[in-house]
Design a protein around this motif. Structure first.
Motif, PDB file in Angstrom:
ATOM      1  N   GLU A   1      35.426  42.440  39.992  1.00 53.78           N
ATOM      2  CA  GLU A   1      36.209  43.675  40.055  1.00 53.78           C
ATOM      3  C   GLU A   1      37.717  43.448  40.147  1.00 53.78           C
ATOM      4  OE1 GLU A   1      35.413  46.981  39.774  1.00 53.78           O
ATOM      5  OE2 GLU A   1      33.502  46.205  39.073  1.00 53.78           O
ATOM      6  N   SER A   2      38.142  42.218  40.400  1.00 51.02           N
ATOM      7  CA  SER A   2      39.579  41.977  40.556  1.00 51.02           C
ATOM      8  C   SER A   2      40.119  40.836  39.692  1.00 51.02           C
ATOM      9  CB  SER A   2      39.912  41.684  42.029  1.00 51.02           C
ATOM     10  OG  SER A   2      39.199  40.542  42.482  1.00 51.02           O
ATOM     11  N   SER A   3      39.262  40.205  38.907  1.00 49.53           N
ATOM     12  CA  SER A   3      39.711  39.092  38.064  1.00 49.53           C
ATOM     13  C   SER A   3      39.242  39.296  36.631  1.00 49.53           C
ATOM     14  CB  SER A   3      39.170  37.751  38.587  1.00 49.53           C
ATOM     15  OG  SER A   3      39.652  37.485  39.888  1.00 49.53           O
ATOM     16  N   LEU A   4      40.133  39.045  35.679  1.00 50.04           N
ATOM     17  CA  LEU A   4      39.790  39.163  34.273  1.00 50.04           C
ATOM     18  C   LEU A   4      40.362  37.989  33.493  1.00 50.04           C
ATOM     19  CD1 LEU A   4      42.162  41.774  32.679  1.00 50.04           C
ATOM     20  CD2 LEU A   4      42.071  41.537  35.131  1.00 50.04           C
ATOM     21  N   VAL A   5      39.736  37.678  32.386  1.00 46.98           N
ATOM     22  CA  VAL A   5      40.145  36.565  31.531  1.00 46.98           C
ATOM     23  C   VAL A   5      40.492  37.115  30.157  1.00 46.98           C
ATOM     24  CG1 VAL A   5      39.427  34.422  30.420  1.00 46.98           C
ATOM     25  CG2 VAL A   5      38.757  34.876  32.772  1.00 46.98           C
ATOM     26  N   CYS A   6      41.628  36.670  29.637  1.00 47.70           N
ATOM     27  CA  CYS A   6      42.086  37.094  28.312  1.00 47.70           C
ATOM     28  C   CYS A   6      42.217  35.874  27.405  1.00 47.70           C
ATOM     29  CB  CYS A   6      43.436  37.794  28.402  1.00 47.70           C
ATOM     30  SG  CYS A   6      43.465  39.177  29.564  1.00 47.70           S
ATOM     31  N   GLY A   7      42.060  36.080  26.122  1.00 50.87           N
ATOM     32  CA  GLY A   7      42.225  35.011  25.148  1.00 50.87           C
ATOM     33  C   GLY A   7      42.795  35.550  23.854  1.00 50.87           C
ATOM     34  N   GLY A   8      43.476  34.691  23.105  1.00 51.20           N
ATOM     35  CA  GLY A   8      44.072  35.134  21.854  1.00 51.20           C
ATOM     36  C   GLY A   8      44.702  33.994  21.091  1.00 51.20           C
ATOM     37  N   HIS A   9      45.911  34.220  20.591  1.00 46.57           N
ATOM     38  CA  HIS A   9      46.560  33.268  19.699  1.00 46.57           C
ATOM     39  C   HIS A   9      47.109  32.029  20.397  1.00 46.57           C
ATOM     40  CE1 HIS A   9      46.273  35.587  15.976  1.00 46.57           C
ATOM     41  NE2 HIS A   9      46.530  36.671  16.688  1.00 46.57           N
ATOM     42  N   ASP A  10      47.038  31.972  21.728  1.00 45.05           N
ATOM     43  CA  ASP A  10      47.401  30.750  22.441  1.00 45.05           C
ATOM     44  C   ASP A  10      46.238  29.775  22.526  1.00 45.05           C
ATOM     45  OD1 ASP A  10      50.043  31.154  22.810  1.00 45.05           O
ATOM     46  OD2 ASP A  10      49.929  31.778  24.907  1.00 45.05           O
ATOM     47  N   ASN A  11      45.077  30.172  22.020  1.00 43.76           N
ATOM     48  CA  ASN A  11      43.910  29.306  21.848  1.00 43.76           C
ATOM     49  C   ASN A  11      43.181  28.941  23.134  1.00 43.76           C
ATOM     50  OD1 ASN A  11      45.074  29.290  19.290  1.00 43.76           O
ATOM     51  ND2 ASN A  11      45.842  27.202  19.466  1.00 43.76           N
ATOM     52  N   CYS A  12      43.573  29.489  24.276  1.00 43.73           N
ATOM     53  CA  CYS A  12      42.885  29.144  25.520  1.00 43.73           C
ATOM     54  C   CYS A  12      42.713  30.388  26.384  1.00 43.73           C
ATOM     55  CB  CYS A  12      43.642  28.067  26.293  1.00 43.73           C
ATOM     56  SG  CYS A  12      45.227  28.609  26.938  1.00 43.73           S
ATOM     57  N   PRO A  13      41.623  30.458  27.185  1.00 46.30           N
ATOM     58  CA  PRO A  13      41.420  31.601  28.085  1.00 46.30           C
ATOM     59  C   PRO A  13      42.383  31.540  29.262  1.00 46.30           C
ATOM     60  CG  PRO A  13      39.667  29.983  28.369  1.00 46.30           C
ATOM     61  CD  PRO A  13      40.501  29.504  27.220  1.00 46.30           C
ATOM     62  N   VAL A  14      42.890  32.697  29.664  1.00 47.94           N
ATOM     63  CA  VAL A  14      43.868  32.777  30.751  1.00 47.94           C
ATOM     64  C   VAL A  14      43.388  33.785  31.783  1.00 47.94           C
ATOM     65  CG1 VAL A  14      46.277  33.226  31.352  1.00 47.94           C
ATOM     66  CG2 VAL A  14      45.717  32.240  29.128  1.00 47.94           C
ATOM     67  N   LEU A  15      43.494  33.419  33.060  1.00 45.84           N
ATOM     68  CA  LEU A  15      43.037  34.268  34.155  1.00 45.84           C
ATOM     69  C   LEU A  15      44.162  35.158  34.667  1.00 45.84           C
ATOM     70  CD1 LEU A  15      40.798  34.873  36.368  1.00 45.84           C
ATOM     71  CD2 LEU A  15      41.965  33.134  37.744  1.00 45.84           C
ATOM     72  N   TYR A  16      43.824  36.425  34.940  1.00 46.09           N
ATOM     73  CA  TYR A  16      44.744  37.364  35.589  1.00 46.09           C
ATOM     74  C   TYR A  16      44.002  38.025  36.745  1.00 46.09           C
ATOM     75  CZ  TYR A  16      47.813  36.805  31.579  1.00 46.09           C
ATOM     76  OH  TYR A  16      48.625  36.270  30.608  1.00 46.09           O
ATOM     77  N   ASN A  17      44.726  38.349  37.819  1.00 49.15           N
ATOM     78  CA  ASN A  17      44.126  38.937  39.008  1.00 49.15           C
ATOM     79  C   ASN A  17      44.793  40.264  39.353  1.00 49.15           C
ATOM     80  OD1 ASN A  17      42.229  36.771  39.761  1.00 49.15           O
ATOM     81  ND2 ASN A  17      44.076  35.575  40.124  1.00 49.15           N
ATOM     82  N   VAL A  18      43.972  41.210  39.789  1.00 53.74           N
ATOM     83  CA  VAL A  18      44.488  42.473  40.307  1.00 53.74           C
ATOM     84  C   VAL A  18      44.663  42.297  41.811  1.00 53.74           C
ATOM     85  CG1 VAL A  18      44.082  44.933  40.594  1.00 53.74           C
ATOM     86  CG2 VAL A  18      43.291  43.780  38.519  1.00 53.74           C
ATOM     87  N   ALA A  19      45.919  42.268  42.265  1.00 54.21           N
ATOM     88  CA  ALA A  19      46.234  42.062  43.677  1.00 54.21           C
ATOM     89  C   ALA A  19      47.019  43.260  44.178  1.00 54.21           C
ATOM     90  CB  ALA A  19      47.039  40.776  43.866  1.00 54.21           C
ATOM     91  N   ALA A  20      46.370  44.053  45.067  1.00 58.03           N
ATOM     92  CA  ALA A  20      46.994  45.271  45.580  1.00 58.03           C
ATOM     93  C   ALA A  20      47.366  46.182  44.407  1.00 58.03           C
ATOM     94  CB  ALA A  20      48.209  44.934  46.436  1.00 58.03           C
ATOM     95  N   ASP A  21      48.645  46.458  44.231  1.00 59.82           N
ATOM     96  CA  ASP A  21      49.088  47.325  43.141  1.00 59.82           C
ATOM     97  C   ASP A  21      49.770  46.543  42.032  1.00 59.82           C
ATOM     98  OD1 ASP A  21      48.124  49.593  44.354  1.00 59.82           O
ATOM     99  OD2 ASP A  21      49.978  49.977  45.452  1.00 59.82           O
ATOM    100  N   ASN A  22      49.373  45.276  41.870  1.00 57.33           N
ATOM    101  CA  ASN A  22      49.993  44.435  40.846  1.00 57.33           C
ATOM    102  C   ASN A  22      48.934  43.701  40.042  1.00 57.33           C
ATOM    103  OD1 ASN A  22      52.917  44.746  41.486  1.00 57.33           O
ATOM    104  ND2 ASN A  22      52.286  43.859  43.441  1.00 57.33           N
TER     105      ASN A  22
END
Length: 312
Positions: free
Chosen positions: A202-223
């Motif tokens: 519910e608070s972590s997602l992974v994105c991928g695209g033209h950089d060729n590698c998966p990248v992690l992003y986190n929802v922390a509070a309101d950011n």
């Protein structure tokens, strides 16, 4: 595009010829046979995705409409109902809410939209939620979000359906909660455009695209904050080119470089990612496919153990 359900003997697919088919597995003869889908569109079909209930699927197209398809047992074919307004451009992606009655789409008009997709033909009985404060008929626009600077390449509901994430061609990652739809969390990355997104929890997602590698992003509070690149390659040990080897490279290729192999597992853009194993409210594995022809399965626990201070 194809929307594969691994546990059901049906395989839908769509293409630029404006047609879609559902392939049925006939065990008695040991082969797949197609069933016609009446899309009724005038432009190419661009994206297809099964609903969670496995009794319907959605097809996006260049005709500026979304087709919600379901099986008509009386005539033995798949029919469709259209969601048109206010879509103004080609649909590039869509994703179903876990409750089966809400769908999100992303399109080339820089918009991410959420619609009611409840079908009276299937006797749907949707429940009210933050996305649907009151019961709404089929095709009702429930929410609209403007990315302003890029096509929306991928949309994804969180496991609970409370949050929606999307990535756009302006290299942005966006997240919104159904209880505060007027506040979109946006992270404008320094990477090349992203093409796919999946939720690990519910608070972590992974994105991928033209950089060729998966990248992690986190929802922390309101950011929405950057986590880490998940493709960590071990440095290869070895010695440099000898004088003879360097001369041979110059003679054969006109250069003494070692080639153009990248230090990522994928050697070209990641086009799509899917969660392949989900347990205890979190993803254990996810897969990625790339324009290099590779299919890679990533183990989340192994990634967390290999990257220092990684929080998932």
């Amino acid at each position: 595009s194809s929307g594969i359900n691994a546990e059901w003997p049906l395989r839908p697919g769509c293409a630029g010829d404006r047609n879609a088919y559902v392939w049925n597995w006939h065990a008695d003869v040991g082969e797949w046979k197609p069933s016609l889908v009446l899309l009724r569109i005038e432009r190419a079909a661009t994206y297809i995705r099964w609903a969670k209930s496995e009794d319907r699927f959605a097809v996006g197209s260049g005709a500026r409409l979304l087709s919600i398809c379901y099986y008509d047992e009386e005539h033995d074919w798949w029919v469709s109902k259209h969601i048109k307004k206010p879509i103004r451009s080609t649909i590039l992606c869509c994703d179903w809410h876990p409750n089966n009655y809400i769908i999100a789409i992303g399109s080339c008009d820089f918009k991410c939209r959420v619609f009611s997709s409840a079908l009276k033909e299937l006797e749907d009985k949707p429940e009210v939620s933050g996305w649907m404060p009151k019961l709404s008929k089929f095709g009702t626009l429930l929410a609209e979000f403007d990315t302003s600077e890029g096509w929306v390449h991928a949309v994804k509901f969180s496991p609970s359906g409370d949050k929606l994430a999307w990535v756009a061609h302006d290299s942005s990652v966006n997240v919104v909660d159904m209880n505060s739809k007027d506040k979109v969390l946006r992270c404008l990355t320094k990477s090349l455009p992203l093409l796919s997104v999946v939720w690990l929890n519910e608070s972590s997602l992974v994105c991928g695209g033209h950089d060729n590698c998966p990248v992690l992003y986190n929802v922390a509070a309101d950011n929405l904050v950057y986590g880490a690149k998940l493709d960590v390659q071990r440095k290869k040990s070895g010695v440099g080119l000898s004088a003879m080897a360097r001369f041979k490279q110059l003679d054969d290729k006109g250069t003494d470089s070692k080639g153009t192999t990248l230090d990522t597992t994928h050697q070209n853009a990641i086009s799509e990612m899917r969660v392949t194993k989900f347990e205890g409210g979190k993803a254990k594995e996810f897969s990625s496919i790339g324009n290099d022809g590779k299919l890679v399965v990533w183990n989340v626990d192994a990634l967390a153990a290999s990257i220092a201070e990684l929080k998932i």
